[in-house]
Structure formats: structure tokens, C-alpha cells
Design an enzyme around this catalytic site. Structure first.
Site, PDB file in Angstrom:
ATOM      1  N   ASP A 181       0.914  -1.135   0.000  1.00  0.00           N
ATOM      2  CA  ASP A 181       0.000   0.000   0.000  1.00  0.00           C
ATOM      3  C   ASP A 181       0.950   1.179   0.000  1.00  0.00           C
ATOM      4  OD1 ASP A 181      -1.406   2.309   0.907  1.00  0.00           O
ATOM      5  OD2 ASP A 181      -3.060   0.977   1.432  1.00  0.00           O
ATOM      6  N   HIS A 182       1.050   1.870  -1.116  1.00  0.00           N
ATOM      7  CA  HIS A 182       2.184   2.799  -1.227  1.00  0.00           C
ATOM      8  C   HIS A 182       2.089   3.960  -0.233  1.00  0.00           C
ATOM      9  CE1 HIS A 182      -0.420   5.215  -3.866  1.00  0.00           C
ATOM     10  NE2 HIS A 182       0.472   6.174  -3.820  1.00  0.00           N
ATOM     11  N   HIS A 244      -5.597   3.132   1.309  1.00  0.00           N
ATOM     12  CA  HIS A 244      -4.686   4.208   1.726  1.00  0.00           C
ATOM     13  C   HIS A 244      -5.165   4.929   2.989  1.00  0.00           C
ATOM     14  CE1 HIS A 244      -2.986   3.241  -2.044  1.00  0.00           C
ATOM     15  NE2 HIS A 244      -3.654   4.086  -2.804  1.00  0.00           N
TER      16      HIS A 244
HETATM   17  C1  BG6 Z   1      -3.663   4.956  -6.314  1.00  0.00           C
HETATM   18  C2  BG6 Z   1      -5.040   5.151  -6.893  1.00  0.00           C
HETATM   19  O1  BG6 Z   1      -3.650   3.843  -5.478  1.00  0.00           O
HETATM   20  O2  BG6 Z   1      -3.282   6.104  -5.587  1.00  0.00           O
HETATM   21  C3  BG6 Z   1      -5.078   6.382  -7.758  1.00  0.00           C
HETATM   22  O3  BG6 Z   1      -5.392   4.026  -7.663  1.00  0.00           O
HETATM   23  C4  BG6 Z   1      -4.553   7.583  -6.994  1.00  0.00           C
HETATM   24  O4  BG6 Z   1      -6.396   6.647  -8.202  1.00  0.00           O
HETATM   25  C5  BG6 Z   1      -3.212   7.271  -6.352  1.00  0.00           C
HETATM   26  O5  BG6 Z   1      -4.419   8.643  -7.915  1.00  0.00           O
HETATM   27  C6  BG6 Z   1      -2.749   8.404  -5.458  1.00  0.00           C
HETATM   28  O6  BG6 Z   1      -1.410   8.220  -5.091  1.00  0.00           O
HETATM   29  P1  BG6 Z   1      -0.515   9.456  -4.715  1.00  0.00           P
HETATM   30  O7  BG6 Z   1       0.771   8.854  -4.264  1.00  0.00           O
HETATM   31  O8  BG6 Z   1      -0.397  10.291  -5.942  1.00  0.00           O
HETATM   32  O9  BG6 Z   1      -1.227  10.190  -3.619  1.00  0.00           O
END
Ligand code: BG6
Length: 485
Positions: A181-182, A244
Site C-alpha cells: 500500500d504505497h 490508503h
Molecule cells: C492509487 C489510486 O492507489 O493512488 C489512484 O489508484 C490515486 O487513483 C493514487 O491517484 C494516489 O497516489 P498518490 O501517491 O499520488 O497520492
């Protein structure tokens, strides 16, 4: 510890995730000298490409390299250590071919012990066949480690997630699996643990006695243009809230882990998540953006089914039934096509007890995850002068002003490095995923129309702050807008 003799295999190397995140993160790590000395990178995908074409793609995202010899050298070295193999995801023979390629590379290593890290930058439809083929054709059984790094979507609800996980588990153990989960790789999300547990002052006010309500907000200024077809199957709750924002919530609210070990941390996260009942319909606000400010509406995208009622905005309130948090509303809200890019946690404290001060602004602690990482505390102070009047002001820790020398790492860099080290702390454990789906599945089934008519989201204009109903929604949970500090 970092392993030498490691090959990182990027499956789906010609796709979007690899181009935008995986390959840039690998290059970033390489350039900062975080990768094992002998690392090799192998791209694999269906697309037929020669090595030059792959190198061109793998490094095309790197900016400003023309006038920086250091970057140019790093790019050249990065090209030298990476190769590309094309083949199918379903066909065992293609994976034998990949295995031969890996063995050739390994034959050049001095020591026999080699490690293979498989990164799935793949669509979910091929997760299981690829997991199976890798295990059957590309798994090294003597010495070294095999790992897979894999990212959502992990199913669409509790049952499908369980099915997927048990299919994958046939081939890859929990210990070998790193579920990304980044958001867990983001600097300010990692910072939550330090802010909470390395500060007595924070810890003391971290409960229902001091806190009125908490909002965790995700805003993006662009719509789903280009990926509308994909998005429509999932919607904003599966895209952002269930993973997230819930991850952020769990770190924000868990009890102090016994240690920094991966299992201790994840035990506490699971424990607090288990105190959250499934979300109620009445605690939910759904929205969908419509054309405005010269920008198209969600339904104007040709890849989106006409009349889709898929939410591109959602606010939901969660309740944690434990002694620390009973009665405190946690509002998770996320939307596409809004007025700005911002992800933040906003903790609003209770009113000071009535007495000497009346109608005074509440304290708020804001942790801005992005952009411009910051922690600031809104508080009241005496206006300087020969009279006593309180004004709202703030203590401000904006990272780029305070830590001028430090570079904030990319989330994917941090996570890939952890996976190479074998540290699971910032990866999603199977039971964490299970409990996350338990919280969201009933509301998702309602939205999907599984038990009746699908609810219709309210409209909001592209580029706005969200549905106009939002203000009443957050006020209902006790949020008070304070004077601008
Ligand atoms: C992803 C979603 O997991 O996270 C995207 O699928 C979203 O829709 C993205 O834009 C957001 O990541 P970050 O790192 O740009 O906040």
C-alpha cells in the site's frame, strides 16, 4: 541486511505502473547507491521489445539528465544492468525461457546464493497465473530468497479478496509476500509513529478526552480521464479509502506497539481495525463530478458506461469501539476532480471549558502528507500588546523550510528497499486486509446494488471543493470551522 547477487524482475515492465513508479524508484535507489552492488534488473511483459527500446522506456521519465554528467553516468550504468524478456503470462514455457535468462545472469555471480525479487506491475487478472508460473518455473530452491511484491486491487470485497489470497498462498508464503500500500511508504505516514510515540506531549492528548473529531482527506485535482473504464469497476472507496486512508487511520489510532518489529506493529494495527464495525449508510456521502470549468464530467468519458452511478467522491465516518476512541468520529473523505491536490490528517480538539475564554478557536493538529509535507498545530496565543486578547495562530513545521538539506524519498523507493531487506513493517498483512474488507464490504455491496437499487451519488462540479452537502456532513460529526489562523 541487503543481499548481494539479487535480480529484481519487473513483471508488466511495459505497462503504466512500471513506467510511472517501479522503474523510476529502482533507478532512484540505484543512483543513491541503495541497491545491492551486483543487482540486475530484468523486465518481463507480453509486448515485444528489444533491449534498446526497453532501456529507452525505462529511463524516459528521468528529467534534466542532459546537463548533469552524474545522472548521465547513472543512466548508462542502469541500462547496462537491465535486460528485457518478452513472453506470455499464462504459458509455462515462456517462464522456462525467463528462468533460463535468470540462470545465465546468475552464472556470472561469484557466489552460488542468489535472490530473486519478483515485482508484479500487473493487472489483477493475471496475478494468479503469474504467481503459479513463477513458483513452478522460476523459483530457486537452493540458498537465497524468492520474494513477490504485489499491489492492489486485492479483490473487490471480502469474499473475492479471501479467494485471491488463498489462491496466491498456494504458491507464495506470507513471509515471501510483500503487499504494497504505497501510502505506507510516504514519509509523513511513517512519521506518524514517531510523532505519536516519541512525544509525551502528543501522547497525552491522543484520545476521546481531548479530541473531538478527526478527518483524513484525500483530494486530487484531476478526474479519471484515460482510466475511466478501470475506475468504474472499483469506485473511489476501493481506490483510496479502503486501503490508503484506512492505513493512515490505523497507524493514527493503534496502541503503542511493543517494538518496531513488523509483527508487533501489524498486530496493533489489526487490533484497532477489529474495533471498527462496518460502515453505516447513514454515515456515508457519495458524489460524482460533472463537467465544469471547461473540464469534462465523469460520464463524458467514453470508457465509462452511460448513466454510471460510480462514486468519484466519498466521505464516510468510522467509529472505533475501544476505551481510547469511543464516540470520536473519524471521517475519511476522498475525491477526484477537486480544486486542489492535498492529503492531510486534521485532528480537531475539543473546546476549552467555558469560563475565562468564550468562542475561542479549537486547537487543530494538521499532518499534511502531501504536497509540501508539514505538521502544524493551530493554537491560541495572546496578541502582543498591553491588553489580553487571544488570537488563533500556529506552530508550523513545514519540512522544506525546516529540513532544507534532506530529500524526501519517494514512497516506492522506501518500500522496494524494505522488501529487499525483508522488512514487512510497511506491507499489508493478510489479516489486515481481511479486516479492512470487513469494514467496507457491506457499504460497497449497497453501492454496487447487490441488495437493491444502486444509490445515486450527488453531483459536484469538476474543480470544486466537493459536493455542497459536505459542509453539513462534517458539521454533523461535530467539526467546527475555526477562524483562519
Ligand atoms: C492509487 C489510486 O492507489 O493512488 C489512484 O489508484 C490515486 O487513483 C493514487 O491517484 C494516489 O497516489 P498518490 O501517491 O499520488 O497520492
Amino acid at each position: 541486511e541487503l543481499k548481494d547477487n539479487t535480480i529484481i524482475i519487473v513483471l508488466g515492465a511495459s505497462g503504466d505502473l512500471a513506467k510511472k513508479k517501479t522503474l523510476p524508484a529502482l533507478f532512484g535507489l540505484y543512483r543513491q547507491k541503495f541497491l545491492p552492488r551486483d543487482v540486475k534488473i530484468v523486465g518481463y511483459a507480453r509486448t515485444k521489445m528489444d533491449r534498446d527500446e526497453f532501456h529507452k522506456r525505462a529511463t524516459s521519465y528521468i528529467k534534466n539528465h542532459d546537463d548533469d554528467p552524474e545522472v548521465a553516468t547513472a543512466i548508462q550504468e542502469f541500462k547496462d544492468l537491465s535486460t528485457y524478456v518478452s513472453g506470455s503470462y499464462e504459458d509455462g514455457a515462456a517462464f522456462d525461457e525467463l528462468n533460463r535468462h535468470l540462470e545465465e545472469i546468475e552464472a556470472r555471480y561469484q557466489s552460488k546464493e542468489c535472490n530473486r525479487i519478483f515485482y508484479f506491475a500487473l493487472p489483477p487478472s493475471v496475478f494468479v497465473p503469474v504467481a503459479k508460473n513463477l513458483k513452478e518455473h522460476c523459483y530457486i530452491s537452493k540458498g537465497g530468497v524468492n520474494r513477490v511484491i504485489i499491489e492492489k486491487p486485492f479483490g473487490k470485497d471480502l469474499d473475492s479478496a479471501r479467494d485471491l489470497l488463498s489462491s496466491l498462498k498456494q504458491y507464495w508464503s506470507e513471509d515471501e509476500t510483500f503487499r504494497i500500500d504505497h501510502y505506507l511508504g510516504k514519509e509523513m505516514v511513517k512519521n506518524l509513529l514517531v510523532l505519536r510515540f516519541a512525544n509525551v506531549a502528543m501522547g497525552a492528548a491522543w484520545d476521546k478526552n481531548s479530541i473531538s473529531n478527526v478527518q483524513i482527506t484525500f483530494k486530487e485535482p484531476f478526474g479519471t480521464e484515460g482510466r475511466g473504464g478501470y475506475f468504474d469497476e472499483f469506485g473511489i472507496i476501493r481506490d483510496v479509502l479502503q486501503n490508503h486512508l484506512l492505513q493512515v487511520l490505523s497507524i493514527l489510532t493503534m496502541e503503542r506497539p511493543v517494538s518496531f518489529s513488523a509483527e508487533d506493529i501489524r498486530d496493533e494495527k489489526v487490533k484497532v481495525l477489529r474495533c471498527i464495525p462496518p460502515i453505516e449508510r447513514s454515515d456515508t456521502l457519495l458524489g460524482q463530478y460533472v463537467a465544469a470549468n471547461g473540464k469534462p464530467g465523469y460520464l463524458d468519458d467514453d470508457t465509462v458506461p452511460p448513466n454510471s452511478v460510480c462514486p468519484t467522491y466519498a466521505a464516510t465516518t468510522l467509529w472505533i469501539h475501544n476505551p481510547r476512541w469511543e464516540g470520536v468520529p473519524f471521517i475519511l473523505k476522498a475525491g477526484k476532480a477537486l480544486n486542489e491536490a492535498k492529503v492531510e490528517v486534521r485532528i480537531q480538539f475539543k473546546d476549552v471549558t467555558q469560563g475565562i475564554f468564550k468562542d475561542i478557536a479549537r486547537n487543530e493538529l494538521v499532518i499534511r502528507i502531501q504536497p509540501s509535507e508539514a505538521v502544524y498545530l493551530k493554537l491560541n496565543a495572546k496578541t502582543p500588546g498591553l491588553y489580553t486578547r487571544a488570537i488563533p495562530t500556529e506552530m508550523d513545521l513545514t519540512y522544506k523550510r525546516r529540513f532544507t538539506e534532506s530529500r524526501i524519498p519517494e514512497a516506492y523507493e522506501a518500500l522496494i528497499l524494505d522488501a529487499l531487506k525483508g522488512d514487512h513493517s510497511n506491507f499489508v498483512r493478510h489479516d489486515e486486509l481481511d479486516v479492512a474488507w470487513k469494514i467496507f464490504t457491506p457499504i460497497l455491496h449497497w453501492i454496487d446494488g447487490l441488495n437493491g437499487q444502486r444509490p445515486r451519488p450527488v453531483n459536484y462540479p469538476y474543480g470544486s471543493r466537493g459536493p455542497k452537502e459536505l459542509e453539513a456532513f462534517i458539521t454533523k460529526y461535530g467539526y467546527k470551522r475555526s477562524g483562519e489562523a
